[in-house]
Design a protein around this motif. Sequence first.
Motif, PDB file in Angstrom:
ATOM      1  N   VAL A 135      31.101 -22.834 -11.445  1.00  0.00           N
ATOM      2  CA  VAL A 135      29.975 -23.418 -12.177  1.00  0.00           C
ATOM      3  C   VAL A 135      30.480 -24.238 -13.360  1.00  0.00           C
ATOM      4  O   VAL A 135      30.027 -25.355 -13.603  1.00  0.00           O
ATOM      5  N   ALA A 136      31.443 -23.684 -14.093  1.00  0.00           N
ATOM      6  CA  ALA A 136      31.992 -24.387 -15.255  1.00  0.00           C
ATOM      7  C   ALA A 136      32.745 -25.645 -14.834  1.00  0.00           C
ATOM      8  O   ALA A 136      32.634 -26.704 -15.481  1.00  0.00           O
TER       9      ALA A 136
ATOM     10  N   THR B  32      38.255 -34.329 -15.399  1.00  0.00           N
ATOM     11  CA  THR B  32      38.466 -33.074 -14.675  1.00  0.00           C
ATOM     12  C   THR B  32      38.152 -33.263 -13.201  1.00  0.00           C
ATOM     13  O   THR B  32      37.076 -33.736 -12.849  1.00  0.00           O
ATOM     14  N   THR B  33      39.104 -32.927 -12.365  1.00  0.00           N
ATOM     15  CA  THR B  33      38.876 -32.923 -10.914  1.00  0.00           C
ATOM     16  C   THR B  33      39.400 -31.614 -10.367  1.00  0.00           C
ATOM     17  O   THR B  33      40.278 -30.985 -10.949  1.00  0.00           O
TER      18      THR B  33
ATOM     19  N   GLY C 257      23.173 -26.037  -5.742  1.00  0.00           N
ATOM     20  CA  GLY C 257      23.398 -24.701  -6.264  1.00  0.00           C
ATOM     21  C   GLY C 257      23.996 -24.725  -7.659  1.00  0.00           C
ATOM     22  O   GLY C 257      23.550 -24.004  -8.564  1.00  0.00           O
ATOM     23  N   CYS C 258      25.014 -25.561  -7.857  1.00  0.00           N
ATOM     24  CA  CYS C 258      25.658 -25.671  -9.174  1.00  0.00           C
ATOM     25  C   CYS C 258      24.691 -26.229 -10.214  1.00  0.00           C
ATOM     26  O   CYS C 258      24.686 -25.789 -11.371  1.00  0.00           O
TER      27      CYS C 258
ATOM     28  N   CYS D  18      27.265 -21.706  -5.728  1.00  0.00           N
ATOM     29  CA  CYS D  18      27.980 -22.864  -6.283  1.00  0.00           C
ATOM     30  C   CYS D  18      29.457 -22.692  -5.938  1.00  0.00           C
ATOM     31  O   CYS D  18      30.095 -21.762  -6.432  1.00  0.00           O
ATOM     32  N   PRO D  19      30.004 -23.567  -5.069  1.00  0.00           N
ATOM     33  CA  PRO D  19      29.360 -24.717  -4.431  1.00  0.00           C
ATOM     34  C   PRO D  19      28.472 -24.297  -3.267  1.00  0.00           C
ATOM     35  O   PRO D  19      28.594 -23.199  -2.757  1.00  0.00           O
ATOM     36  N   SER D  20      27.572 -25.227  -2.880  1.00  0.00           N
ATOM     37  CA  SER D  20      26.615 -24.905  -1.835  1.00  0.00           C
ATOM     38  C   SER D  20      26.403 -26.098  -0.913  1.00  0.00           C
ATOM     39  O   SER D  20      26.840 -27.210  -1.200  1.00  0.00           O
ATOM     40  N   SER D  21      25.699 -25.835   0.189  1.00  0.00           N
ATOM     41  CA  SER D  21      25.310 -26.902   1.115  1.00  0.00           C
ATOM     42  C   SER D  21      23.798 -27.079   1.097  1.00  0.00           C
ATOM     43  O   SER D  21      23.222 -27.613   2.043  1.00  0.00           O
TER      44      SER D  21
END
Length: 344
Positions: A42-43, A73-74, A212-213, A251-254
Amino acid sequence: MARSNRTFYILYFVILTIFTAAIVEIAAAYVWSGILQGDRYVALYAERKASLEKIMVDPTSGAIGYEPGTTVTTYNTGEFVDRFAVWHSKDLGVGIFDDGIDADKPRKAIVIGDSFGRGVGATSLEKNWVETAERTAGDIDILNLSFVGAGIAGYTDNYDRFAGHFPHDLVVMSFDADSDFIDSAYSRNRLVLFRSADDLKKRALALSYDEGCERMNAAFYNIRTLLTVSEVLRRRYEWANVALRNFYPPCPSSAAPPPDILEERRKAVKASEDFASESHADMPEVMRSLLRDRDLQAEAREAHFRGYRISVQSYHRERALADIVADSAAAQINKFSKKLHGGG
């Protein structure tokens, strides 16, 4: 007296319920954050989104980069996290993935390429291969003009447009020959689709959007008990993954994104298809027919090796197909090399 006892028991039950719920929530928070690493994703999503918000296109130079002072950030499915602080180039008007120009070094070099040229997986700018080579070489200053994958035509176009701002003696081209094979078949820079800063930012945010995130970041408080139970069920049972995908997405989601995000993604697909169609005209016939008749990306298969999932492309499995794609990339590299040496 009876009413007093009833009040006492009710109060006792309420306090016990709250206390039990708090203990369960604390335990769930430990599992969610410490074992499932849920808060980490999430962060990271919030960090990555903040980076995308800082993308810009300089109106004078046309260079794509980031606002001054940005730390980009990646991340890649939790395997690693890159946090690269950009250097603001006054000549280009944007922040790029470099530590700046060292005027005292007698020799100068320029690197062009994709995210591998940028140094993906290094976790910081100081640890990427360009800065490591610069420290090791000692007397040579290396300027990194790499951005994202856009094929060889993209890297050479960026060189033609921007390298003239920086005197140099050497050019290094760095790219992932695997995922960039198809992009390198095109004779035009795919980044021409993103000359507008607003369009580029909207497209990047839409493509990276995760429902979701987004929900978790927007919530005042996420109940860790529900998050933990739902995540454990998803990992154990496929039916739970399907049933909870949109109702309580992870998170992560579809989970399905909102209509405006879907529309922006549709525009991205349409723009890419139009670009590919226009670019086919400049290709050799064998490559043009290959891309017209076959969806090479769709033909990818998934293989498993030592616990890792690997996408195996069709040109990994077919030698003749690999030769065609490799010859196309080699032709563009040779053409660029001749131009650098004054051969047209």
